[in-house]
Write an enzyme that holds these catalytic residues in place. Structure first.
Site, PDB file in Angstrom:
ATOM      1  N   ARG A 152     -47.852  38.045  -2.237  1.00 11.83           N
ATOM      2  CA  ARG A 152     -48.271  37.532  -0.930  1.00 11.83           C
ATOM      3  C   ARG A 152     -49.466  38.286  -0.363  1.00 11.83           C
ATOM      4  NH1 ARG A 152     -44.485  39.409   3.245  1.00 11.83           N
ATOM      5  NH2 ARG A 152     -46.063  40.968   3.700  1.00 11.83           N
ATOM      6  N   ARG A 171     -33.942  47.038   9.963  1.00 10.36           N
ATOM      7  CA  ARG A 171     -34.341  46.336  11.186  1.00 10.36           C
ATOM      8  C   ARG A 171     -33.249  45.325  11.515  1.00 10.36           C
ATOM      9  NH1 ARG A 171     -39.760  47.898  11.462  1.00 10.36           N
ATOM     10  NH2 ARG A 171     -40.851  47.939   9.467  1.00 10.36           N
ATOM     11  N   TYR A 223     -38.826  34.429   7.669  1.00  6.19           N
ATOM     12  CA  TYR A 223     -39.172  35.021   6.371  1.00  6.19           C
ATOM     13  C   TYR A 223     -38.380  34.328   5.268  1.00  6.19           C
ATOM     14  CZ  TYR A 223     -40.932  39.145   8.979  1.00  6.19           C
ATOM     15  OH  TYR A 223     -41.600  39.998   9.820  1.00  6.19           O
ATOM     16  N   HIS A 276     -34.414  51.707   2.371  1.00  6.71           N
ATOM     17  CA  HIS A 276     -34.992  50.379   2.542  1.00  6.71           C
ATOM     18  C   HIS A 276     -34.120  49.299   1.908  1.00  6.71           C
ATOM     19  CE1 HIS A 276     -38.311  47.278   1.950  1.00  6.71           C
ATOM     20  NE2 HIS A 276     -38.430  47.589   3.221  1.00  6.71           N
ATOM     21  N   ASN A 328     -51.695  41.854  12.787  1.00 12.38           N
ATOM     22  CA  ASN A 328     -51.790  42.545  11.502  1.00 12.38           C
ATOM     23  C   ASN A 328     -52.917  43.573  11.504  1.00 12.38           C
ATOM     24  OD1 ASN A 328     -49.696  41.025  10.498  1.00 12.38           O
ATOM     25  ND2 ASN A 328     -50.980  39.667   9.272  1.00 12.38           N
ATOM     26  N   ARG A 386     -40.849  51.765  10.680  1.00  6.98           N
ATOM     27  CA  ARG A 386     -42.034  51.864  11.527  1.00  6.98           C
ATOM     28  C   ARG A 386     -42.029  50.846  12.664  1.00  6.98           C
ATOM     29  NH1 ARG A 386     -46.048  51.663   7.781  1.00  6.98           N
ATOM     30  NH2 ARG A 386     -46.105  53.925   7.586  1.00  6.98           N
ATOM     31  N   HIS A 398     -41.329  36.781   1.671  1.00  8.79           N
ATOM     32  CA  HIS A 398     -40.815  38.152   1.743  1.00  8.79           C
ATOM     33  C   HIS A 398     -39.881  38.508   0.589  1.00  8.79           C
ATOM     34  CE1 HIS A 398     -38.496  41.501   3.773  1.00  8.79           C
ATOM     35  NE2 HIS A 398     -39.733  41.842   4.059  1.00  8.79           N
TER      36      HIS A 398
END
Length: 717
Positions: free
Chosen positions: A595, A406, A499, A466, A75, A436, A623
């Site tokens: 979160r 993704r 997630y 997204h 991270n 990304r 998530h």
């Protein structure tokens, strides 16, 4: 929590203390005051502090605790590559725009440096003083050079010559060999040396670049491990034998280091004709962006570290001296080197929806019977894959449309889309090339789909796609019927096991029509269309969220019970924060489960004393995004792909969908909101000064939301 840990926590927590405004009388709406907003970057570092604290939780399996150290390291890498590099760029312009917290970029960089140095020091303290001894007690040994037996040292020497020497190239620094262009986040060694080589050249330093193909952690053969398993760091192997790469030279010191660079891609979409080609060209330069951080061994002398700083054009503020491997996150490979199931979480066996099981080979019948909601990872993501797989093979299905952000390299979902395209179905894939760190993978994915005959588009210039949605058009009797999947997470089977996310399968006509219109916007051109059920960013989501908050404010002022519950990854958008402040002042009870980054300050008398904020850190990465509004008793609940951030609400294509089935709505409220609000063991409570306090059960029974959901919805082992 140990005494040392308490001291470290206090040092970090006091670094962001602010002078809060005095109590504000109701109606006095000075809600743009900078002190009412927590700095986004410091909030992110606090999130990583909470992640790191999982490594201290003795109720977790030992190897899982170790993973949280690696996650924290990963991270931080991305934080420096993206966020810090952006602030560095902004700091170079006079009068750079300040955020809602009022801090100038240079001030933010100073705060980041102070906080991050403390965090990194604590990370290595936990690794060295807590986890390595605990692993040794379980007969898992990370052996330093001083601990090798003669036989182990001989084996290391052979390994170095057989596996390492053939793939590394030492570079002596002299006028014909200037300081090399270092690859982002790669392991390097700087060698301090004296003497002249065979050509009469004299050099003070040399650099060794270690390619990514070499494992950073090596397991000794069983016959060389006296007890249990023994492992050695690649850095120790190279350190022990680096001198052999410079025969005849006197080695003064060998020090590992790693450079972090700006890794955000800079593509002007308005000026390119082919986004995929432009991204390919830009990806080539990602490894060599502007330097933002230098990590070195804490044994590295000041003279050498200053030399590296000068060569990398960095200041002392950017130097991080570490007591251990400079690339901790690469050590996550330990999970593939050891077979110690007793030191890991028991395997998760997700539940398949009973409704799906009844109609296993006919998922469209199951959806026609009633909407299906799944709470991942407790419930299987395989159902979503099966939805697309059956659509691909069903002769009555005419078209499949899907957004892909993704997916993973070996995606069953993508394979099903390819099968559908090859079978002659109309397959449309909206592939987000700018996801990304997945750009190259998505470029390759787009090419595979195009080769199979699918129509591939890259979304909308200036707005990342997204949203997570799939539309299947099926002929039933003489009519066409739409089936839809909507989710809060990606179409990635791997992360779906790690997630927490929400999935909805429905054939509701209005939702189907809305999803169809979103795809029309993404693939074609035209004005924004009015939708019946969905809220869509960047058009209606932000406005409608404000309208629903204002409705709660009106209800509270009329004496009705008013309440808001929302769960998300991040809360940074300043107008949403101000709206929540106004709602709090009006008496609306607000519970937020955030979160990661949260820029809102709860608990300020007269401003936010009706707002509570908590963060849940556990086995699974939280998530899902879920929003609930009391609405005068006619409750509304939504799931969404969007956080309450500027980028999600204004600069991305996002979808927020209602859960219309009352049974499922009650279940979503119970599982995604109320359950987490009861957590008294893995919850961290945000204080008004920006610090977090861990919830403790006290005399009550321990309640861990993720454990409860595991027991209710899945099988842990």
């Amino acid at each position: 929590m140990s005494e040392d840990n308490v001291v470290a926590l206090h040092r970090i927590e006091t670094m962001n203390e602010v002078s809060l405004p005095p109590s504000v009388p109701e109606g006095d709406l000075e809600l743009t005051h900078p002190s009412l907003y927590i700095n986004r970057e410091l909030s992110f570092l606090r999130f990583n502090w909470r992640v790191l604290q999982q490594a201290m939780d003795e109720s977790l399996p030992l190897l899982e605790r170790l993973k949280f150290v690696f996650i924290c390291s990963s991270n931080l890498d991305e934080f420096f590559e993206v966020r810090v590099s952006e602030i560095v760029q902004r700091s170079q312009f006079a009068g750079a725009m300040r955020g809602p917290d009022g801090m100038a970029p240079q001030d933010v960089l100073e705060k980041i440096s102070g906080f991050a140095h403390e965090l990194v020091a604590e990370q290595y303290r936990i690794f060295n003083e807590v986890l390595l001894p605990a692993l040794a007690e379980k007969n898992i040994h990370f052996l330093r050079r001083s601990q090798w037996t003669d036989q182990q040292a001989e084996w290391v020497s052979r390994y170095f010559h057989d596996e390492v020497v053939p793939v590394i190239s030492p570079i002596g620094l002299d006028p014909s060999h200037p300081f090399p262009r270092l690859v982002n986040k790669s392991l390097h060694f700087i060698i301090s040396l004296e003497g002249r080589d065979a050509f009469g050249r004299e050099a003070s330093y040399a650099v060794i670049h270690v390619p990514r193909s070499l494992p950073r952690l090596i397991r000794f053969p069983d016959h060389l491990s006296e007890k249990g398993e023994s492992l050695v760091f690649l850095s120790s192997v190279i350190h022990a034998h680096a001198g052999e790469l410079f025969p005849g030279m006197q080695i003064k010191g060998v020090y590992q280091f790693r450079l972090t660079r700006d890794s955000d891609l800079d593509v002007d979409e308005d000026r390119v004709d082919d986004l995929a080609k432009a991204l390919k060209d830009e990806l080539l330069s990602r490894h060599f962006g502007t330097a933002v951080r230098l990590e070195v061994s804490d044994q590295c002398p000041e003279r050498v570290s200053n030399f590296l700083l000068q060569k990398c054009n960095l200041s002392e503020r950017d130097l991080y001296q570490v007591n251990g491997p400079v690339n901790l996150n690469r050590l996550i490979a330990i999970s593939g080197l050891l077979e110690r199931p007793e030191l890991t979480f028991r395997p998760l066996v997700p539940r398949t929806s009973p409704q799906v099981m009844v109609h296993h080979n006919h998922i469209f019948e199951a959806i026609s019977e009633r909407d299906i909601m799944m709470h991942h990872p407790f419930e299987s993501f395989e159902t979503v894959i099966e939805f697309v797989r059956q659509a691909a093979s069903d002769p009555d299905v005419l078209a499949i449309k899907q957004t892909l952000y993704r997916t993973g390299k070996q995606s069953e979902m993508v394979r099903a889309l390819i099968d559908a395209a090859r079978a002659g179905k109309e397959v449309t894939a909206v592939v987000e090339l700018r996801a990304r760190f997945d750009e190259q993978e998505n470029i390759d994915l787009a090419a595979r789909l195009q080769e199979a005959g699918a129509l591939v588009v890259y979304g909308v210039v200036g707005h990342k796609t997204h949203s997570k949605m799939t539309l299947v058009v099926r002929r039933e009797k003489r009519a066409l019927k739409r089936y839809v999947h909507l989710g809060t997470g990606n179409y990635h089977a791997g992360t779906a096991k790690l997630y927490t996310d929400i999935s909805l399968l429905t054939c509701d006509q209005e939702i189907g029509q809305d999803v169809h219109q979103v795809f029309q916007q993404l693939t074609g051109m035209g004005k924004s269309l009015t939708m019946s059920r969905l809220l869509q960013a960047p058009f209606t989501l932000h406005t409608e969220l404000h309208r629903m908050i204002e409705n709660e404010i009106d209800n509270a002022r009329r004496g009705k019970t008013a309440a808001i519950m929302a769960k998300m990854n991040s809360l940074t958008e300043s107008s949403m924060i101000r709206a929540l402040y106004v709602a709090s002042q009006a008496g609306v009870k607000i519970d937020l489960i955030v979160r990661g980054v949260c820029c809102l300050r709860p608990g300020i008398k007269g401003i936010s004393d009706n707002i509570r904020v908590r963060s849940i850190i556990g086995r699974f990465l939280e998530h899902s995004r879920v929003y609930w509004f009391k609405n005068g008793g006619e409750e509304k609940i939504f799931a969404s792909s969007a956080d309450w951030m500027d980028r999600n609400l204004h600069y991305r294509v996002e979808v927020c969908f209602p859960v219309l089935d009352k049974r499922l709505a009650r279940r979503l409220k119970r599982e995604a909101l109320l359950c987490y609000l009861k957590d008294n063991s893995q919850a961290w409570l945000l204080q008004s000064d920006g610090t977090y306090k861990r919830a403790v059960p006290g005399k009550r029974q321990s309640f861990r939301a993720q454990s409860v959901l595991l027991n209710q919805l899945a099988h842990d082992g």
